[in-house]
Design an enzyme around this catalytic site. Sequence first.
Site, short mmCIF file in Angstrom:
data_model
loop_
_atom_site.label_atom_id
_atom_site.label_comp_id
_atom_site.label_asym_id
_atom_site.label_seq_id
_atom_site.Cartn_x
_atom_site.Cartn_y
_atom_site.Cartn_z
N THR A 91 0.83 -1.22 0.00
CA THR A 91 0.00 0.00 0.00
C THR A 91 0.87 1.27 0.00
O THR A 91 0.69 2.15 -0.83
CB THR A 91 -0.91 0.00 1.25
OG1 THR A 91 -1.68 -1.19 1.24
CG2 THR A 91 -1.85 1.20 1.26
N LYS B 188 6.10 1.97 12.73
CA LYS B 188 5.96 2.40 14.14
C LYS B 188 6.11 1.23 15.10
O LYS B 188 6.62 1.41 16.22
CB LYS B 188 4.62 3.12 14.37
CG LYS B 188 3.37 2.36 13.97
CD LYS B 188 2.99 2.66 12.55
CE LYS B 188 1.93 1.71 12.07
NZ LYS B 188 1.15 2.20 10.98
N ILE C 235 -0.60 13.59 8.45
CA ILE C 235 -0.48 14.75 9.36
C ILE C 235 0.99 14.95 9.74
O ILE C 235 1.61 14.04 10.30
CB ILE C 235 -1.31 14.56 10.65
CG1 ILE C 235 -2.77 14.29 10.32
CG2 ILE C 235 -1.19 15.78 11.55
CD1 ILE C 235 -3.64 13.99 11.55
N LYS D 266 2.26 4.46 18.21
CA LYS D 266 2.38 5.86 17.75
C LYS D 266 2.52 6.81 18.94
O LYS D 266 3.28 7.78 18.89
CB LYS D 266 1.16 6.22 16.91
CG LYS D 266 1.15 5.49 15.58
CD LYS D 266 -0.20 5.56 14.91
CE LYS D 266 -0.20 4.86 13.57
NZ LYS D 266 -1.54 4.62 13.04
P1 NAP Z 1 1.63 -4.02 2.79
O1 NAP Z 1 0.64 -3.44 1.85
O2 NAP Z 1 1.34 -5.33 3.42
O3 NAP Z 1 3.02 -4.13 1.99
C1 NAP Z 1 4.16 -4.70 2.57
C2 NAP Z 1 5.25 -4.83 1.49
O4 NAP Z 1 6.44 -5.30 2.08
C3 NAP Z 1 4.89 -5.81 0.37
O5 NAP Z 1 5.36 -5.33 -0.87
C4 NAP Z 1 5.63 -7.08 0.78
O6 NAP Z 1 6.04 -7.87 -0.33
C5 NAP Z 1 6.86 -6.50 1.45
N1 NAP Z 1 7.33 -7.41 2.48
C6 NAP Z 1 6.69 -7.77 3.63
N2 NAP Z 1 7.43 -8.63 4.33
C7 NAP Z 1 8.56 -8.84 3.60
C8 NAP Z 1 9.70 -9.66 3.77
N3 NAP Z 1 9.82 -10.47 4.83
N4 NAP Z 1 10.65 -9.64 2.81
C9 NAP Z 1 10.54 -8.85 1.74
N5 NAP Z 1 9.48 -8.05 1.51
C10 NAP Z 1 8.51 -8.05 2.43
O7 NAP Z 1 1.97 -3.01 3.97
P2 NAP Z 1 1.70 -1.44 4.03
O8 NAP Z 1 0.28 -1.23 4.42
O9 NAP Z 1 2.23 -0.79 2.81
O10 NAP Z 1 2.56 -1.06 5.33
C11 NAP Z 1 3.96 -1.00 5.25
C12 NAP Z 1 4.48 -0.31 6.51
O11 NAP Z 1 3.93 1.00 6.60
C13 NAP Z 1 4.12 -1.00 7.83
O12 NAP Z 1 5.17 -0.79 8.75
C14 NAP Z 1 2.87 -0.24 8.28
O13 NAP Z 1 2.71 -0.27 9.69
C15 NAP Z 1 3.24 1.16 7.84
N6 NAP Z 1 2.12 2.06 7.61
C16 NAP Z 1 1.08 1.69 6.83
C17 NAP Z 1 0.06 2.59 6.57
C18 NAP Z 1 -1.13 2.24 5.72
O14 NAP Z 1 -2.02 3.06 5.58
N7 NAP Z 1 -1.18 1.06 5.12
C19 NAP Z 1 0.12 3.87 7.11
C20 NAP Z 1 1.21 4.22 7.91
C21 NAP Z 1 2.21 3.32 8.15
P3 NAP Z 1 4.97 -8.56 -1.31
O15 NAP Z 1 4.36 -7.40 -2.06
O16 NAP Z 1 5.76 -9.44 -2.20
O17 NAP Z 1 4.01 -9.28 -0.45
N1 HSE Z 2 -3.13 0.64 10.43
C1 HSE Z 2 -2.80 2.00 10.64
C2 HSE Z 2 -4.08 2.78 10.90
C3 HSE Z 2 -2.08 2.55 9.44
O1 HSE Z 2 -5.16 2.28 10.61
O2 HSE Z 2 -4.00 3.91 11.40
C4 HSE Z 2 -1.59 3.95 9.62
O3 HSE Z 2 -0.57 4.00 10.57
#
Ligand code: NAP
Ligand code: HSE
Length: 430
Positions: A16, A109, A140, A209
């Site tokens: 994402t 986080k 934010i 957070k």
């Molecule tokens: P996601 O959609 O699940 O994507 C994770 C990515 O990392 C995928 O491309 C996955 O590969 C890769 N990955 C996961 N484990 C791996 C491993 N062991 N080796 C190599 N690649 C690996 O996660 P996301 O929602 O983008 O979140 C990513 C980070 O941002 C997390 O720390 C989350 O807490 C943080 N975050 C997310 C949001 C949000 O709105 N989603 C907001 C703020 C912070 P594949 O594509 O091959 O599966």
């Molecule tokens: N899972 C988290 C949330 C992503 O819903 O706020 C953003 O940190």
Amino acid sequence: MSNISPLVIGLAGFGTVGSGLAEVLRLNQDLIRARIGRDIRIKTVLVRDLKKPRTYALPEGATVTVNPDDLSNDPEIDILVELMGGKDLACDLITDALHAGKNIVTANKALLAEKGTELFNLAAEKNLGLAFEASVCGAIPILQVLRESLAGNKISSLMGILNGTSNYILSEMSEKGISFETALKEAQAKGYAEADPTFDIEGVDAAHKLTLLIRIAFGVDYPFKQLGTQGISEVSTEDIAFARELGYRIKLLGQARCLNGKIEAGVYPTLVSKNMQIASTDGVFNAVHVEGNAAGPVFMHGRGAGGLATASAVLGDILEIARCGKPNNTGFMTQYLPAAEIMPSDEAISQHYLHLMVSDKPGVLRDLAGALAEQGVSVAQAIQKEQGHSHVPIVFLTHEAPAKSINNALALIQAKNLLGHRPVHYRVLK
Ligand code: NAP
Ligand code: HSE
């Protein structure tokens, strides 16, 4: 096109947020060049599964790998952007990249709240950036504001809606009458939820957070494990309706206050007066309210999760490193923060919401009021509903009282065997 060589990124994760970053870089490339005087190039992308179909095209010219060493060992990569999540591999990768002299930008986080001290200390030792704006409240720019714009203020308190998924669920349950499970599925489909959504619904993500916010707002290292944490999995439509009848909304709030040098902090479902700005922060939106001794109250509101919104914060950190080069991981001269002095949560004073299922028999109301009075707790509002069952709901909104007094009163009530189920107890914010 500028003739300065591009800033080279190694991107760990293309889900994402990672694909959101690639999209913002493509959308705003002219603006980015104007801001930093050079292009940004994603050279290598680390994923888990090379064969996985991608909804967003991988960056042009990027190599895709499953080997983390391809990022940390590549001398051409200037910044490691860690957007994969998880604690073990991400920690190893960031550690290796710091040892290899790379600045880090991360949205992780969970990792920083639980293992951050070692990583921040390593970054300080190496004089490198470990930037994490995207880890807290999505789009934010709260960390930047605390570190820079409000740097001249003593912060007395901060509180906020720090998790988009749980706020989305509560809003959908409250406004549209949608069930908890359906709302969670929707939040997952929109890319808001963590890989393990119990982190969202049990308050763990908000606590991660809050740990990071305390670091930047108060300049102390607060152990994540010591934060009182309660999620929304047990918030019922009945409590949402009672709260509304009393003039409140139920929100999952993270709160931290500094009282006589001690930090009182935790994450709890909380009744928020419907007249407060934070009460109308709905859906995936987050909000943070900060109280500074010069600025007074400052309120920020924006998208708390989602690919583009979070990528906006990731890119802000990348541009900051590109412009300044100098790390500012804490907002203080020292990059090694002292341990927080912690105030026990049960010493916190607030109003309280109590929902008790009690036997429908004479004298019960007297016993409940007696237990509260014995602990010096006074009732501000009460609701009793006749339901024709052996147990009926009684709801109290108390005047301000320490959490300890309420817990003692509830223990007295439970000891009298008056309750049909576990009492519901939330803090109230006016
Ligand atoms: P996601 O959609 O699940 O994507 C994770 C990515 O990392 C995928 O491309 C996955 O590969 C890769 N990955 C996961 N484990 C791996 C491993 N062991 N080796 C190599 N690649 C690996 O996660 P996301 O929602 O983008 O979140 C990513 C980070 O941002 C997390 O720390 C989350 O807490 C943080 N975050 C997310 C949001 C949000 O709105 N989603 C907001 C703020 C912070 P594949 O594509 O091959 O599966
Ligand atoms: N899972 C988290 C949330 C992503 O819903 O706020 C953003 O940190």
